[in-house]
Design a protein around this motif. Structure first.
Motif, PDB file in Angstrom:
ATOM      1  N   ALA A 122      74.954  34.129  85.139  1.00  0.00           N
ATOM      2  CA  ALA A 122      75.408  32.801  85.565  1.00  0.00           C
ATOM      3  C   ALA A 122      76.162  32.090  84.446  1.00  0.00           C
ATOM      4  O   ALA A 122      77.202  31.457  84.681  1.00  0.00           O
ATOM      5  CB  ALA A 122      74.202  31.966  86.013  1.00  0.00           C
ATOM      6  N   ILE A 123      75.660  32.192  83.219  1.00  0.00           N
ATOM      7  CA  ILE A 123      76.323  31.557  82.078  1.00  0.00           C
ATOM      8  C   ILE A 123      77.671  32.216  81.806  1.00  0.00           C
ATOM      9  O   ILE A 123      78.673  31.537  81.549  1.00  0.00           O
ATOM     10  CB  ILE A 123      75.425  31.602  80.825  1.00  0.00           C
ATOM     11  CG1 ILE A 123      74.276  30.608  80.978  1.00  0.00           C
ATOM     12  CG2 ILE A 123      76.223  31.290  79.563  1.00  0.00           C
ATOM     13  CD1 ILE A 123      73.285  30.615  79.832  1.00  0.00           C
ATOM     14  N   ALA A 124      77.708  33.541  81.861  1.00  0.00           N
ATOM     15  CA  ALA A 124      78.982  34.247  81.658  1.00  0.00           C
ATOM     16  C   ALA A 124      80.018  33.787  82.678  1.00  0.00           C
ATOM     17  O   ALA A 124      81.185  33.565  82.342  1.00  0.00           O
ATOM     18  CB  ALA A 124      78.766  35.759  81.745  1.00  0.00           C
ATOM     19  N   ALA A 125      79.589  33.633  83.922  1.00  0.00           N
ATOM     20  CA  ALA A 125      80.506  33.175  84.976  1.00  0.00           C
ATOM     21  C   ALA A 125      80.976  31.747  84.724  1.00  0.00           C
ATOM     22  O   ALA A 125      82.127  31.399  85.028  1.00  0.00           O
ATOM     23  CB  ALA A 125      79.824  33.264  86.340  1.00  0.00           C
ATOM     24  N   ASP A 126      80.099  30.907  84.161  1.00  0.00           N
ATOM     25  CA  ASP A 126      80.468  29.516  83.871  1.00  0.00           C
ATOM     26  C   ASP A 126      81.403  29.415  82.673  1.00  0.00           C
ATOM     27  O   ASP A 126      82.248  28.522  82.608  1.00  0.00           O
ATOM     28  CB  ASP A 126      79.214  28.683  83.607  1.00  0.00           C
ATOM     29  CG  ASP A 126      78.390  28.441  84.867  1.00  0.00           C
ATOM     30  OD1 ASP A 126      78.913  28.713  85.966  1.00  0.00           O
ATOM     31  OD2 ASP A 126      77.237  28.010  84.743  1.00  0.00           O
ATOM     32  N   ILE A 127      81.231  30.315  81.693  1.00  0.00           N
ATOM     33  CA  ILE A 127      82.004  30.248  80.451  1.00  0.00           C
ATOM     34  C   ILE A 127      83.451  30.680  80.653  1.00  0.00           C
ATOM     35  O   ILE A 127      84.378  30.067  80.130  1.00  0.00           O
ATOM     36  CB  ILE A 127      81.338  31.111  79.352  1.00  0.00           C
ATOM     37  CG1 ILE A 127      80.024  30.463  78.890  1.00  0.00           C
ATOM     38  CG2 ILE A 127      82.272  31.288  78.153  1.00  0.00           C
ATOM     39  CD1 ILE A 127      79.223  31.334  77.955  1.00  0.00           C
ATOM     40  N   VAL A 128      83.657  31.762  81.423  1.00  0.00           N
ATOM     41  CA  VAL A 128      85.023  32.287  81.563  1.00  0.00           C
ATOM     42  C   VAL A 128      85.833  31.375  82.476  1.00  0.00           C
ATOM     43  O   VAL A 128      85.284  30.717  83.373  1.00  0.00           O
ATOM     44  CB  VAL A 128      85.019  33.728  82.130  1.00  0.00           C
ATOM     45  CG1 VAL A 128      84.282  34.675  81.212  1.00  0.00           C
ATOM     46  CG2 VAL A 128      84.421  33.779  83.526  1.00  0.00           C
ATOM     47  N   PRO A 129      87.156  31.296  82.266  1.00  0.00           N
ATOM     48  CA  PRO A 129      88.001  30.494  83.154  1.00  0.00           C
ATOM     49  C   PRO A 129      87.893  30.996  84.599  1.00  0.00           C
ATOM     50  O   PRO A 129      87.915  32.213  84.828  1.00  0.00           O
ATOM     51  CB  PRO A 129      89.414  30.726  82.602  1.00  0.00           C
ATOM     52  CG  PRO A 129      89.206  31.168  81.187  1.00  0.00           C
ATOM     53  CD  PRO A 129      87.920  31.934  81.178  1.00  0.00           C
ATOM     54  N   PRO A 130      87.765  30.114  85.580  1.00  0.00           N
ATOM     55  CA  PRO A 130      87.608  30.540  86.975  1.00  0.00           C
ATOM     56  C   PRO A 130      88.703  31.481  87.456  1.00  0.00           C
ATOM     57  O   PRO A 130      88.433  32.411  88.221  1.00  0.00           O
ATOM     58  CB  PRO A 130      87.631  29.217  87.745  1.00  0.00           C
ATOM     59  CG  PRO A 130      87.168  28.200  86.764  1.00  0.00           C
ATOM     60  CD  PRO A 130      87.690  28.650  85.435  1.00  0.00           C
ATOM     61  N   GLU A 131      89.945  31.253  86.990  1.00  0.00           N
ATOM     62  CA  GLU A 131      91.058  32.098  87.432  1.00  0.00           C
ATOM     63  C   GLU A 131      91.023  33.490  86.803  1.00  0.00           C
ATOM     64  O   GLU A 131      91.765  34.381  87.208  1.00  0.00           O
ATOM     65  CB  GLU A 131      92.398  31.415  87.119  1.00  0.00           C
ATOM     66  CG  GLU A 131      92.750  31.321  85.624  1.00  0.00           C
ATOM     67  CD  GLU A 131      92.158  30.114  84.931  1.00  0.00           C
ATOM     68  OE1 GLU A 131      92.534  29.850  83.776  1.00  0.00           O
ATOM     69  OE2 GLU A 131      91.309  29.428  85.549  1.00  0.00           O
ATOM     70  N   ARG A 132      90.135  33.693  85.801  1.00  0.00           N
ATOM     71  CA  ARG A 132      90.009  35.006  85.149  1.00  0.00           C
ATOM     72  C   ARG A 132      88.576  35.530  85.281  1.00  0.00           C
ATOM     73  O   ARG A 132      88.145  36.366  84.495  1.00  0.00           O
ATOM     74  CB  ARG A 132      90.400  34.912  83.668  1.00  0.00           C
ATOM     75  CG  ARG A 132      91.813  34.410  83.423  1.00  0.00           C
ATOM     76  CD  ARG A 132      92.175  34.431  81.953  1.00  0.00           C
ATOM     77  NE  ARG A 132      92.322  35.788  81.451  1.00  0.00           N
ATOM     78  CZ  ARG A 132      92.526  36.092  80.158  1.00  0.00           C
ATOM     79  NH1 ARG A 132      92.607  35.116  79.261  1.00  0.00           N
ATOM     80  NH2 ARG A 132      92.649  37.342  79.769  1.00  0.00           N
ATOM     81  N   ARG A 133      87.862  35.070  86.300  1.00  0.00           N
ATOM     82  CA  ARG A 133      86.443  35.405  86.428  1.00  0.00           C
ATOM     83  C   ARG A 133      86.226  36.901  86.672  1.00  0.00           C
ATOM     84  O   ARG A 133      85.294  37.493  86.133  1.00  0.00           O
ATOM     85  CB  ARG A 133      85.812  34.581  87.546  1.00  0.00           C
ATOM     86  CG  ARG A 133      84.306  34.738  87.637  1.00  0.00           C
ATOM     87  CD  ARG A 133      83.713  33.679  88.537  1.00  0.00           C
ATOM     88  NE  ARG A 133      83.651  32.390  87.871  1.00  0.00           N
ATOM     89  CZ  ARG A 133      83.537  31.228  88.516  1.00  0.00           C
ATOM     90  NH1 ARG A 133      83.510  31.214  89.839  1.00  0.00           N
ATOM     91  NH2 ARG A 133      83.464  30.102  87.857  1.00  0.00           N
ATOM     92  N   GLY A 134      87.069  37.522  87.494  1.00  0.00           N
ATOM     93  CA  GLY A 134      86.923  38.961  87.733  1.00  0.00           C
ATOM     94  C   GLY A 134      87.076  39.748  86.453  1.00  0.00           C
ATOM     95  O   GLY A 134      86.292  40.664  86.161  1.00  0.00           O
ATOM     96  N   GLU A 135      88.083  39.402  85.664  1.00  0.00           N
ATOM     97  CA  GLU A 135      88.314  40.079  84.386  1.00  0.00           C
ATOM     98  C   GLU A 135      87.167  39.804  83.418  1.00  0.00           C
ATOM     99  O   GLU A 135      86.647  40.724  82.768  1.00  0.00           O
ATOM    100  CB  GLU A 135      89.634  39.604  83.791  1.00  0.00           C
ATOM    101  CG  GLU A 135      90.015  40.291  82.485  1.00  0.00           C
ATOM    102  CD  GLU A 135      91.318  39.752  81.906  1.00  0.00           C
ATOM    103  OE1 GLU A 135      91.702  40.217  80.811  1.00  0.00           O
ATOM    104  OE2 GLU A 135      91.937  38.870  82.533  1.00  0.00           O
ATOM    105  N   GLY A 136      86.759  38.530  83.331  1.00  0.00           N
ATOM    106  CA  GLY A 136      85.708  38.151  82.386  1.00  0.00           C
ATOM    107  C   GLY A 136      84.377  38.804  82.689  1.00  0.00           C
ATOM    108  O   GLY A 136      83.719  39.352  81.792  1.00  0.00           O
ATOM    109  N   LEU A 137      83.955  38.775  83.968  1.00  0.00           N
ATOM    110  CA  LEU A 137      82.690  39.399  84.330  1.00  0.00           C
ATOM    111  C   LEU A 137      82.778  40.919  84.234  1.00  0.00           C
ATOM    112  O   LEU A 137      81.766  41.594  84.034  1.00  0.00           O
ATOM    113  CB  LEU A 137      82.261  38.972  85.734  1.00  0.00           C
ATOM    114  CG  LEU A 137      81.794  37.516  85.851  1.00  0.00           C
ATOM    115  CD1 LEU A 137      81.355  37.200  87.271  1.00  0.00           C
ATOM    116  CD2 LEU A 137      80.666  37.224  84.876  1.00  0.00           C
TER     117      LEU A 137
END
Length: 391
Positions: A122-137
């Motif tokens: 949940a924190i990882a999803a909150d930290i990364v920019p929403p438009e790059r969430r697939g890449e970040g997660l």
């Protein structure tokens, strides 16, 4: 042109490292404890299996309460507490020399593993920019995937040369480092949702109902993947390829690392279908390859194909689960996804072994290859229904 906001912030790096250490210790214990129970505690193989399963039971139970706990007490606070208690639980293994006490410790340990992995995602999803969430997660998921290789490697490398207590001390040191990484994580907390008066608890208090459809897809995928985690070494031994099996997950991890950066970007820019459907097909081909494996290179090729396929599916489904919910319910969405995922893994581990006895491992993997293709169709149906509901 709008500049891309960064993914690799200090907090994202630290939550990824902390998660890596937790999963490394988790998989190391998963590998080492059955050996420890039989060699040090004089237990049986079934008791070794109990030491693994009781951990999963408590983890699954806690998934249903994780979202509520995060919402009430805050994500960072629960992150610090859960990583600290996971580390303390790891230290306790040094002093436990009785099987009944070990089972109690495993149940206690599973609670904190469940909380940490829920809040970490949940924190990882909150930290990364929403438009790059697939890449970040996708990047965040690498920590878990590398741990699949690192944990068993550490456990099996140390086991012939060190006493069990010394090995547990090393696991404890790893977790102390993971705790200090967790302390460095910062996250913007959503305002708590106020509850007026007393009311009856509902399903909404335990699970994110919006995430349940995609979580159900994750359930079936993890059910299939349980056959890889639980039986690949047994299958390889039956083929006379046990030495090669030790490299299976190494090849799996390398293949996953190669494709993960590209798949996350494609997920964000072109949508989930163009990532998930080919990944399902690749996973199915990998399972089919396993079913006809007769040589070392075929076994390793299967590992690469499974890494390319399954290694991309898990973060993709997790991202969809989180995107389906409101931001302040990202903890509920993550908990819901992993509740389904862990349950699929537990049921798969218990039931697929029975099926393998009747069908043989080759036929089992062939059957599961067909099942993955059916899962792809189920995913398309789920997403079509979600799109119609939104419209």
């Amino acid at each position: 042109m709008t500049e891309k906001r960064p993914i690799w912030t200090r907090s994202f790096i630290n939550i990824s490292i902390s998660t890596f250490f937790i999963f490394t210790v988790f998989y190391a214990l998963l590998t080492f404890l059955p050996i420890y129970v039989m060699n040090e505690l004089g237990g049986t193989a079934s008791q070794g299996g109990m030491a693994v399963s009781v951990f999963l039971v408590s983890a699954i139970i806690m998934r249903f309460f994780a979202g509520m706990i995060l919402e009430k007490y805050g994500k960072r606070r629960i992150l610090i507490l859960s990583v600290l208690m996971f580390a303390v639980s790891t230290i306790f293994y040094v002093f436990v020399d009785d099987f009944a006490l070990l089972l109690g410790l495993r149940f206690f340990h599973g609670i904190w593993f469940s909380l940490m992995t829920t809040v970490g995602g949940a924190i990882a999803a909150d930290i990364v920019p929403p438009e790059r969430r697939g890449e970040g997660l996708g990047y965040y998921g690498i920590a878990m995937n590398i741990a699949i290789v690192a944990g068993p490697f550490i456990a099996l490398t140390l086991q012939p040369f060190m006493a069990a207590r010394s090995i547990f001390i090393i696991f404890s040191v790893i977790m102390v480092i993971g705790f200090f990484c967790a302390l460095a994580v910062r996250v913007e907390e959503a305002a708590p949702v106020l509850r007026e008066g007393k009311r009856k608890l509902s399903l909404h208090d335990f699970l994110e109902t919006k995430a349940m459809p995609i979580a159900s897809v994750g359930f079936f995928v993890s059910f299939v993947y349980a056959s890889i985690v639980s039986f690949i070494s047994v299958y390889a031994e039956s083929l006379g390829l046990l030495k090669t099996a030790s490299y299976f997950f190494l090849v799996y991890a390398i293949a996953m690392l190669v494709v993960r950066p590209f798949s996350g970007r494609i997920f964000d820019s072109r949508g989930p279908h163009i990532v998930i459907i080919p990944s399902c097909i690749m996973f199915a081909i990998g399972l089919f390859s396993l079913s006809i494996t007769q040589s070392p290179w075929m076994l390793l090729l299967s590992g690469a194909l499974v890494g390319l396929g399954y290694g991309t599916l898990l973060p993709s489904f997790q991202t969809l689960a989180i995107q389906s919910a409101d931001k302040h319910r990202s903890g509920y969405a993550t908990g819901t996804f992993f509740a389904f995922y862990d349950t699929g893994m537990a049921i798969g581990t218990a039931s697929l072994g029975i099926i393998a006895v009747s069908l043989g491992y080759a036929n089992l993997y062939l059957m599961l290859a067909v099942m993955v293709l059916l899962i792809a169709l189920y995913y398309v149906w789920i997403m079509k229904g979600h799109k119609q509901a939104v419209e």
